[in-house]
Design an enzyme around this catalytic site. Structure first.
Site, PDB file in Angstrom:
ATOM      1  N   HIS A 143       2.119  -4.241   2.356  1.00 28.76           N
ATOM      2  CA  HIS A 143       2.060  -3.316   3.548  1.00 28.76           C
ATOM      3  C   HIS A 143       1.083  -3.604   4.424  1.00 28.76           C
ATOM      4  CE1 HIS A 143       4.721  -0.700   0.914  1.00 28.76           C
ATOM      5  NE2 HIS A 143       3.839  -0.897  -0.031  1.00 28.76           N
TER       6      HIS A 143
HETATM    7  O1  RIB Z   1       1.687   2.941   0.670  1.00 28.91           O
HETATM    8  C1  RIB Z   1       1.106   1.950   0.748  1.00 28.91           C
HETATM    9  C2  RIB Z   1      -0.339   1.632   1.228  1.00 28.91           C
HETATM   10  O2  RIB Z   1      -0.978   2.530   0.279  1.00 28.91           O
HETATM   11  C3  RIB Z   1      -1.011   0.438   1.293  1.00 28.91           C
HETATM   12  O3  RIB Z   1      -1.991   0.656   2.098  1.00 28.91           O
HETATM   13  C4  RIB Z   1      -1.468   0.361  -0.079  1.00 28.91           C
HETATM   14  O4  RIB Z   1      -2.603  -0.564  -0.172  1.00 28.91           O
HETATM   15  C5  RIB Z   1      -1.861   1.857  -0.501  1.00 28.91           C
HETATM   16  O5  RIB Z   1      -3.271   1.876   0.313  1.00 28.91           O
END
Ligand code: RIB
Ligand code: CA
Length: 312
Positions: free
Chosen positions: A241
């Protein structure tokens, strides 16, 4: 053109770690500070992990600050089930030798924004607690923040921690409300876009084949972290992500989206932490975020490989 001044607020987290490495590898960006927040794992780990990654990237001069130990109102929810007990399992990096920078992350965000001669972009990669507290403590910093580019939320894709809510927003929905009502230009990278650039064994091997320490760390982290999504989603790859936030700053043309009004659900119940994206403009509310929906996944990975290749 002078490098773009940014502050990375983060809860490493393997994907945060890759994002931090990409930012530190990019001369187009001037990373003023890395500020840690409790999220994927508790603060004592996220701040340690942030220092490990900054040091491994050969950028020990970038200050790392510790911030909020828990959300503004709710109890902390962590995600060791995804990231492992350290938060960056698979990295195989040495414990940090660089110390934490003096002072709380919230005050550091305020000071670095106030002192920057150029407008600063804030890049939250975790729960928005630090950023919200900075905006509440000194609202005038908004005058020198050009945009907040954050990973968080989900709409057509729903959530990854409840059916309605994505982790970063769910952990601190009240902080997210403060940020989304701040009036600052927001670029939101939700699950709807991060789920369109899945890392597979092919990409993982390409990181390992770079032959440097950071490439090996990225391959190890992704190898560990991806197993959860691959098992859960039954897909051949997993989203990483947070690096999408940095990739957007470096090459916005890789992404497409729409200006929408976004409201955060803060009431206790099944919708808590939902990002209510008015994609079809049915509310008539003024848009408060550019919500990204499409990504050139090939271009994203080439940017990532290229960046990590420049590190030690
Ligand atoms: O949902 C994904 C996010 O939540 C990303 O930033 C992961 O590192 C967690 O922080
Ligand atoms: Ca994160």
């Amino acid at each position: 053109m002078s490098p773009h001044a940014i502050i990375i607020d983060t809860d490493p987290g393997q994907d945060d770690a890759v994002a931090i490495m990409l930012a530190l590898a990019s001369p187009e960006l001037n990373v003023l500070a890395v500020t840690a927040v409790a999220g994927n794992v508790p603060l004592h780990r996220t701040e340690t992990n942030a220092r490990m990654v900054v040091e491994a990237s050969g950028r020990a001069e970038v200050p790392v600050y510790a911030g909020a130990v828990r959300p503004m109102l709710r109890e902390l929810v962590t995600a060791e089930y995804v990231h492992g007990p350290t938060g960056i399992d698979g990295a195989n990096l040495p414990e940090p030798t660089i110390e934490l920078a003096e002072g709380h992350a919230v005050q550091a965000i305020i000071r670095h924004v106030q002192e920057s001669p150029d407008p600063v972009t804030i890049c939250p990669l975790g729960p928005l607690t630090n950023v919200a507290l900075a905006l509440l403590l000194d609202p005038s910093i908004a005058e020198n923040i050009d945009q907040i580019v954050l990973m968080g939320g989900g709409y057509f894709e729903g959530g990854n921690v409840t059916p309605a809510a994505e982790f970063n927003i769910y952990v601190d929905p009240h902080a997210a409300h403060v940020v989304f009502t701040s009036g600052i230009d927001i670029v939101m990278l939700p699950l709807d876009v991060t789920h369109k650039a899945l890392v597979t064994n092919t990409e993982t091997k390409r990181f390992a084949d770079i032959g440097n320490r950071c490439g090996a760390a990225v391959a190890g982290m992704i190898g560990f972290y991806a197993r959860y999504d691959i098992e859960k989603l039954g897909s051949k790859g997993a989203p990483i992500h947070d690096p999408n936030v940095i990739a957007y700053l470096l090459k916005p043309e890789l992404y497409a989206g729409r200006h929408c009004h976004v409201e955060i659900a803060t009431d206790e119940g099944p919708s808590l932490g939902a990002t209510l994206v008015d994609w079809w403009s049915v509310t008539g509310n003024e848009p408060n975020a550019l919500v990204l929906h499409e990504v050139d996944s090939v271009g994203f990975f080439e940017l990532l490989i290229d960046g990590i290749s420049r590190l030690p």
